[in-house]
Design a protein around this motif. Sequence first.
Motif, PDB file in Angstrom:
ATOM      1  N   SER A 450      51.847  36.916  45.787  1.00 33.85           N
ATOM      2  CA  SER A 450      52.248  36.748  44.389  1.00 33.85           C
ATOM      3  C   SER A 450      51.107  37.116  43.448  1.00 33.85           C
ATOM      4  O   SER A 450      51.307  37.827  42.454  1.00 33.85           O
ATOM      5  CB  SER A 450      52.691  35.306  44.156  1.00 33.85           C
ATOM      6  N   GLU A 451      49.896  36.638  43.757  1.00 36.50           N
ATOM      7  CA  GLU A 451      48.742  36.940  42.912  1.00 36.50           C
ATOM      8  C   GLU A 451      48.365  38.413  42.983  1.00 36.50           C
ATOM      9  O   GLU A 451      47.910  39.001  42.003  1.00 36.50           O
ATOM     10  CB  GLU A 451      47.548  36.071  43.325  1.00 36.50           C
ATOM     11  N   GLY A 459      45.247  44.563  36.294  1.00 37.27           N
ATOM     12  CA  GLY A 459      43.997  45.291  36.448  1.00 37.27           C
ATOM     13  C   GLY A 459      42.815  44.444  36.844  1.00 37.27           C
ATOM     14  O   GLY A 459      41.711  44.603  36.300  1.00 37.27           O
ATOM     15  N   TYR A 460      42.992  43.548  37.816  1.00 41.52           N
ATOM     16  CA  TYR A 460      41.898  42.701  38.278  1.00 41.52           C
ATOM     17  C   TYR A 460      41.104  43.361  39.405  1.00 41.52           C
ATOM     18  O   TYR A 460      40.450  42.683  40.182  1.00 41.52           O
ATOM     19  CB  TYR A 460      42.440  41.356  38.781  1.00 41.52           C
ATOM     20  N   TRP A 485      38.710  43.130  44.817  1.00 38.38           N
ATOM     21  CA  TRP A 485      39.635  42.294  44.040  1.00 38.38           C
ATOM     22  C   TRP A 485      38.883  41.062  43.560  1.00 38.38           C
ATOM     23  O   TRP A 485      38.537  40.191  44.343  1.00 38.38           O
ATOM     24  CB  TRP A 485      40.828  41.900  44.910  1.00 38.38           C
ATOM     25  N   ASP A 486      38.624  41.028  42.259  1.00 40.62           N
ATOM     26  CA  ASP A 486      37.956  39.880  41.644  1.00 40.62           C
ATOM     27  C   ASP A 486      38.989  39.095  40.843  1.00 40.62           C
ATOM     28  O   ASP A 486      39.265  39.403  39.685  1.00 40.62           O
ATOM     29  CB  ASP A 486      36.819  40.359  40.728  1.00 40.62           C
ATOM     30  N   HIS A 487      39.552  38.081  41.482  1.00 39.25           N
ATOM     31  CA  HIS A 487      40.585  37.278  40.837  1.00 39.25           C
ATOM     32  C   HIS A 487      39.923  36.284  39.888  1.00 39.25           C
ATOM     33  O   HIS A 487      38.912  35.653  40.241  1.00 39.25           O
ATOM     34  CB  HIS A 487      41.409  36.530  41.895  1.00 39.25           C
ATOM     35  N   PRO A 488      40.471  36.121  38.679  1.00 33.44           N
ATOM     36  CA  PRO A 488      39.827  35.232  37.699  1.00 33.44           C
ATOM     37  C   PRO A 488      39.746  33.780  38.153  1.00 33.44           C
ATOM     38  O   PRO A 488      38.877  33.038  37.691  1.00 33.44           O
ATOM     39  CB  PRO A 488      40.709  35.384  36.452  1.00 33.44           C
ATOM     40  N   GLU A 489      40.635  33.356  39.053  1.00 32.94           N
ATOM     41  CA  GLU A 489      40.616  31.965  39.507  1.00 32.94           C
ATOM     42  C   GLU A 489      40.212  31.834  40.979  1.00 32.94           C
ATOM     43  O   GLU A 489      39.507  30.891  41.356  1.00 32.94           O
ATOM     44  CB  GLU A 489      41.995  31.328  39.298  1.00 32.94           C
ATOM     45  N   PRO A 495      38.780  42.571  51.302  1.00 35.10           N
ATOM     46  CA  PRO A 495      39.779  43.634  51.506  1.00 35.10           C
ATOM     47  C   PRO A 495      40.634  43.434  52.752  1.00 35.10           C
ATOM     48  O   PRO A 495      41.821  43.781  52.748  1.00 35.10           O
ATOM     49  CB  PRO A 495      38.930  44.902  51.620  1.00 35.10           C
ATOM     50  N   ASP A 496      40.043  42.889  53.841  1.00 35.38           N
ATOM     51  CA  ASP A 496      40.842  42.738  55.060  1.00 35.38           C
ATOM     52  C   ASP A 496      41.925  41.675  54.918  1.00 35.38           C
ATOM     53  O   ASP A 496      42.790  41.530  55.783  1.00 35.38           O
ATOM     54  CB  ASP A 496      39.953  42.440  56.258  1.00 35.38           C
ATOM     55  N   ARG A 497      41.879  40.929  53.807  1.00 34.65           N
ATOM     56  CA  ARG A 497      42.928  39.954  53.536  1.00 34.65           C
ATOM     57  C   ARG A 497      44.043  40.537  52.676  1.00 34.65           C
ATOM     58  O   ARG A 497      45.210  40.209  52.868  1.00 34.65           O
ATOM     59  CB  ARG A 497      42.349  38.713  52.857  1.00 34.65           C
ATOM     60  N   PHE A 498      43.682  41.403  51.718  1.00 31.43           N
ATOM     61  CA  PHE A 498      44.734  41.865  50.802  1.00 31.43           C
ATOM     62  C   PHE A 498      45.227  43.285  51.069  1.00 31.43           C
ATOM     63  O   PHE A 498      46.347  43.625  50.671  1.00 31.43           O
ATOM     64  CB  PHE A 498      44.289  41.716  49.342  1.00 31.43           C
TER      65      PHE A 498
END
Length: 696
Positions: A450-451, A459-460, A485-489, A495-498
């Motif tokens: 979802s995130e 554009g994160y 991927w730098d998520h604000p929270e 990368p191997d996760r997303f």
Amino acid sequence: MQDYRKMMQSVIGEVSSQRPEEMLADIAYALDQSAIVAITDRAGRITYVNELFCEISQYTAEELIGSTHRKVNSDYHSRSFFQDMWSTIARGEMWHGEIRNRAKDGTYYWVDTKIIPIMSEEGAVPLRYIALRYNITERKIMEQKMLESAELYRLITENASDFIAVIDQTGRFQYASPSFDKLLGYQLTLHEDTLYSFVEKKNHDLIDRMLEMMAEDMQPEAMEVLISAHDGCSLVMKVSINPIREPGRYFQHWVVAMQDITNRKETENLIQSLEHTDQLTSLFNRIAFRQELLNKVEACKKTRTAFSLVHLNIDRLRYVNESFGHEKGDHVLSVMAERLRQAVGEDEVIGRISGDEFAFTLSAAFNQAEDQARRIKEFVEAPINISNRTYSLSTSYGIASYPEHAENASELVKNAEKALHYVKELGGSGLKVYEPGTETKTLERILLESELRKSVQRGYFTLEYQPKMNLARGELMGVEALVRWDHPELGRIAPDRFIPLAEESRLILPLGEWIFQEACKQAQRWQAAGYPPVRVAINMSTVQLEDPETVDRIKKVLHDTGIAPELIEIEVTESSFADKEYMKETLQAIRSLGITVAIDDFGTGYSNFSYIQELPADTIKIDMSFIRDIEMNENNRAIVKAIVTIAETAGLHVIAEGIESEEQARILLELGCQEGQGYFYSRPLPAEDCSLMMSL
């Protein structure tokens, strides 16, 4: 004629009160009321018709008198038919026959006709003809219907799929429809042959029972028997038997109706098989496995024993399908199924749950089941030969035990799946026994997707660049663009996760397009700033290569950014296109734009390195697994040397990835490798830091 006159005189004499003309008038009246009367002259012209003639023909007397009977001719009868009629009456003989005529409105009617010639005194020639006709149209219609019914019955009995027969109380055939001849290949001998003649021996007891019921005047139930057909094959026939109660030739006999249901039975068996069996592996399918699992839980409740459920996933099976084709992928699944049968044992329940996932039970609690599962893992992961190449299997396992982790089948399945998902999220090729915290990991995956979707839209993401160095001179030759991927929270997510999640959800398409565009923009900035030309490598997934619009998107970005194509390189994994012609065509189309193509992670799926020569590529990147312990592993050194030698022969550039020490760099240089990248030289850097390296 004299005889008729004497008869009239005799009648008149007996009834002296009636004159001859009155008697004739009575006879004429009787004929007019009962018969269709017409009188013609010797040439056949009509001289008289009565009212019944006019009524049935729908012509008036005026229209008929003076004409011939051709006026009502229906063209039904042949010329010879009328020639025979005329020759008969011309000889002075009465003619009798049935004629179909046509009325004025075009309808047809049938008449039973007698034509009587009235001869001259000398008896030499007819003077006139009197025709007496009776309407037989209804009878002829009924006869026609009967003929049609008989023909229809013949067609039905000869061509129907049912086989109809009449048997007596002893079971002997008294009648058999022609369809029996086609079925058996020979004609049944009536009054001799019985059902025993062609019903297979193993079903003779059914015939015995049927005859017993017939002898007791009981209605036998429909039954299914096997018969031997003319081609030697066995057919399944449904047999129904009913008594004949109506008086007649076959009174107290029995009608046998047989229907060939062979195809239906085969279909029923197939459906039953499909309901319970996986057609590729012959293991239980998902539905049947769940039912067997329910049964096992119930049995263990009664005996108060424990068992474990194991869910197994073949890691990266889709790459086998993409690399070798789905036929080879099916081969892997079949081999896996057979190995599981051998390793798990006949007493356990084994099923194929989905495309690349199996499940099986182990009659042990979770602590023992874990050890058994590890031994099974080692056994089933033995290399498989695919298209003369050795492919090493990798599998992941999730284990849940009854009653330790769940008290019903549904919860047991859910928990085993959670444990498996946990292993997959960590990269696979592992084994995990369920524990309560596993649920959080599964929930985390749902939230992560979802995130990821939101972050693509907002554009994160940023790009970092890892330098590629010339091993001999230590010079910067290029960079590889790596997405971050730098998520604000949630912070930075690996990368191997997303990346696998993005590929599965196809979010890699918009994300990949952004990566390519951003990397090309940065390359253009470096070019515009006057830095020495360096090639920027951009990773592209199989999902992107399968998208028919990918090449057009690349063209558009090149045009919009103005970057020189020779400064861009596309990196794809070997499994993205091996043995896939359309994938090779896509890569060739990309190369035709001036972009170079590199094969990433080379050597991780194939042992036949001569395949290098077939690759539509310019560069191969030796996978870091061959570099990691190259200082001590002679095997890996031999593999790297072989790859470099064959690549040079094919005119391909070679890069080693994952270099972490000076010693590794030295050995690779000795083996003939020209370039390398890894933490020994630099970690991935922001664009600004790469600019500093370029300026040195």
